[in-house]
Motif scaffolding. Structure first.
Motif, PDB file in Angstrom:
ATOM      1  N   UNK A 115      40.691  98.307  16.000  1.00  0.00           N
ATOM      2  CA  UNK A 115      41.286  99.031  14.821  1.00  0.00           C
ATOM      3  C   UNK A 115      41.742  98.083  13.662  1.00  0.00           C
ATOM      4  N   UNK A 116      42.476  97.012  14.219  1.00  0.00           N
ATOM      5  CA  UNK A 116      43.265  96.282  13.278  1.00  0.00           C
ATOM      6  C   UNK A 116      41.942  95.354  12.515  1.00  0.00           C
ATOM      7  N   UNK A 117      40.991  95.065  13.359  1.00  0.00           N
ATOM      8  CA  UNK A 117      39.999  94.155  12.517  1.00  0.00           C
ATOM      9  C   UNK A 117      39.174  94.766  11.713  1.00  0.00           C
ATOM     10  N   UNK A 118      38.799  96.056  11.941  1.00  0.00           N
ATOM     11  CA  UNK A 118      38.178  96.945  11.060  1.00  0.00           C
ATOM     12  C   UNK A 118      38.870  97.261   9.600  1.00  0.00           C
ATOM     13  N   UNK A 119      40.072  97.491   9.732  1.00  0.00           N
ATOM     14  CA  UNK A 119      41.032  98.014   8.759  1.00  0.00           C
ATOM     15  C   UNK A 119      41.268  96.627   7.834  1.00  0.00           C
ATOM     16  N   UNK A 120      41.270  95.408   8.487  1.00  0.00           N
ATOM     17  CA  UNK A 120      41.686  94.142   7.928  1.00  0.00           C
ATOM     18  C   UNK A 120      40.238  93.988   7.026  1.00  0.00           C
ATOM     19  N   UNK A 121      39.248  94.125   7.508  1.00  0.00           N
ATOM     20  CA  UNK A 121      37.712  93.810   7.059  1.00  0.00           C
ATOM     21  C   UNK A 121      37.643  94.644   5.884  1.00  0.00           C
ATOM     22  N   UNK A 122      38.008  95.912   5.951  1.00  0.00           N
ATOM     23  CA  UNK A 122      37.782  96.775   4.674  1.00  0.00           C
ATOM     24  C   UNK A 122      38.976  96.452   3.704  1.00  0.00           C
ATOM     25  N   UNK A 123      40.041  95.932   3.953  1.00  0.00           N
ATOM     26  CA  UNK A 123      41.069  95.635   3.104  1.00  0.00           C
ATOM     27  C   UNK A 123      40.923  94.202   2.081  1.00  0.00           C
ATOM     28  N   UNK A 124      39.738  93.518   2.660  1.00  0.00           N
ATOM     29  CA  UNK A 124      39.385  92.228   2.173  1.00  0.00           C
ATOM     30  C   UNK A 124      37.847  92.410   1.645  1.00  0.00           C
ATOM     31  N   UNK A 125      37.458  93.624   1.443  1.00  0.00           N
ATOM     32  CA  UNK A 125      36.234  93.821   0.839  1.00  0.00           C
ATOM     33  C   UNK A 125      34.744  93.877   1.698  1.00  0.00           C
ATOM     34  N   UNK A 126      35.292  93.782   3.072  1.00  0.00           N
ATOM     35  CA  UNK A 126      34.013  93.514   4.117  1.00  0.00           C
ATOM     36  C   UNK A 126      33.883  95.164   4.758  1.00  0.00           C
ATOM     37  N   UNK A 127      32.704  95.424   5.282  1.00  0.00           N
ATOM     38  CA  UNK A 127      32.242  96.570   5.908  1.00  0.00           C
ATOM     39  C   UNK A 127      32.126  96.394   7.379  1.00  0.00           C
ATOM     40  N   UNK A 128      32.281  97.555   8.117  1.00  0.00           N
ATOM     41  CA  UNK A 128      32.049  97.324   9.594  1.00  0.00           C
ATOM     42  C   UNK A 128      31.356  98.524  10.218  1.00  0.00           C
ATOM     43  N   UNK A 129      30.970  98.480  11.321  1.00  0.00           N
ATOM     44  CA  UNK A 129      30.628  99.549  12.368  1.00  0.00           C
ATOM     45  C   UNK A 129      31.051  98.942  13.777  1.00  0.00           C
ATOM     46  N   UNK A 130      31.685  99.803  14.615  1.00  0.00           N
ATOM     47  CA  UNK A 130      32.132  99.585  15.884  1.00  0.00           C
ATOM     48  C   UNK A 130      30.844  99.923  16.791  1.00  0.00           C
ATOM     49  N   UNK A 131      30.731  99.067  17.797  1.00  0.00           N
ATOM     50  CA  UNK A 131      29.629  99.355  18.636  1.00  0.00           C
ATOM     51  C   UNK A 131      29.629  99.287  20.160  1.00  0.00           C
ATOM     52  N   UNK A 132      29.982 100.597  20.798  1.00  0.00           N
ATOM     53  CA  UNK A 132      30.178 100.511  22.264  1.00  0.00           C
ATOM     54  C   UNK A 132      28.712 100.534  23.097  1.00  0.00           C
ATOM     55  N   UNK A 133      27.823 100.944  22.479  1.00  0.00           N
ATOM     56  CA  UNK A 133      26.425 101.266  23.224  1.00  0.00           C
ATOM     57  C   UNK A 133      25.868  99.872  23.931  1.00  0.00           C
ATOM     58  N   UNK A 134      26.227  98.998  23.259  1.00  0.00           N
ATOM     59  CA  UNK A 134      25.706  97.647  23.692  1.00  0.00           C
ATOM     60  C   UNK A 134      25.941  97.148  25.040  1.00  0.00           C
ATOM     61  N   UNK A 135      26.903  97.776  25.589  1.00  0.00           N
ATOM     62  CA  UNK A 135      27.338  97.656  26.814  1.00  0.00           C
ATOM     63  C   UNK A 135      26.279  97.624  27.787  1.00  0.00           C
ATOM     64  N   UNK A 136      25.198  98.214  27.478  1.00  0.00           N
ATOM     65  CA  UNK A 136      23.876  98.197  28.557  1.00  0.00           C
ATOM     66  C   UNK A 136      23.470  96.828  28.715  1.00  0.00           C
ATOM     67  N   UNK A 137      23.828  95.864  27.781  1.00  0.00           N
ATOM     68  CA  UNK A 137      23.381  94.448  28.021  1.00  0.00           C
ATOM     69  C   UNK A 137      24.162  93.605  28.756  1.00  0.00           C
TER      70      UNK A 137
END
Length: 185
Positions: A115-137
């Motif tokens: 959450x710290x990372x995605x909020x920091x990203x938003x605050x500096x003009x970046x966007x994000x998506x959190x991905x849990x499904x790739x755990x299969x790899x």
């Protein structure tokens, strides 16, 4: 409303990124935001791999698509097809979060850091998506290969990943569902 609250309220998942690289200053901010997260007893049970290597990211995405297409899960297959077989959405940065997951609060602590990372990203003009499904790899036949490629320390397990970049789409935040809150006075 202060900038932090604005970033929290504005942030939403983005599923299409521009190929523009993220600056060293922005990556440094994101790394520091990750490390600044609080954790139970300050144990900091996490490791962050900041991956910019395009071939590594697309190779992981290709493997994830292959796994999904061979899974027999029709819902997952249709969802993937509707997203043009994209899982990481052309993000120029993938942050892979891992942990030993031995302590009672390790997963929670990693979630706070994410959450710290995605909020920091938003605050500096970046966007994000959190991905849990790739755990299969990271749990499948190629577990050891992907743990090595993504520099996951021995004894750690994949927790989640975050795709980060400059949005190449417009998305709106989800509706706030106030029925999810009970207030007790």
């Amino acid at each position: 409303m202060n900038g932090t609250i604005k970033s929290i309220m504005k942030r939403c998942s983005i599923r299409k990124f521009k190929k523009d690289k993220i600056s060293e200053i922005e990556i440094d901010i994101l790394m520091k935001a990750a490390l600044a997260a609080p954790s139970g007893a300050n144990l900091q049970p996490w490791h962050f791999s900041f991956v910019e290597e395009t071939k590594l990211i697309t190779g992981l995405e290709d493997y994830l698509v292959e796994l999904a297409m061979n899974s027999g899960d029709e819902i997952a297959i249709e969802r993937l097809k509707s997203r043009n077989n994209k899982v990481i959405f052309d993000a120029p940065l993938l942050v892979v979060v891992s942990s030993p997951l031995k302590g009672h609060f390790d997963m929670l602590d990693c979630g706070i850091a994410i959450e710290n990372i995605v909020i920091a990203a938003e605050s500096i003009g970046l966007s994000s998506i959190i991905l849990g499904g790739m755990r299969v790899a990271f749990n499948g036949d190629k577990k050891a290969i992907y743990e090595e490629l993504f520099c996951i320390p021995k004894g750690n397990q994949f927790v989640a990943a975050i795709a980060i970049g400059h949005a190449d789409m417009i998305s709106k935040q989800h509706e706030l569902d106030e029925s999810k809150i009970t207030r007790i006075k």
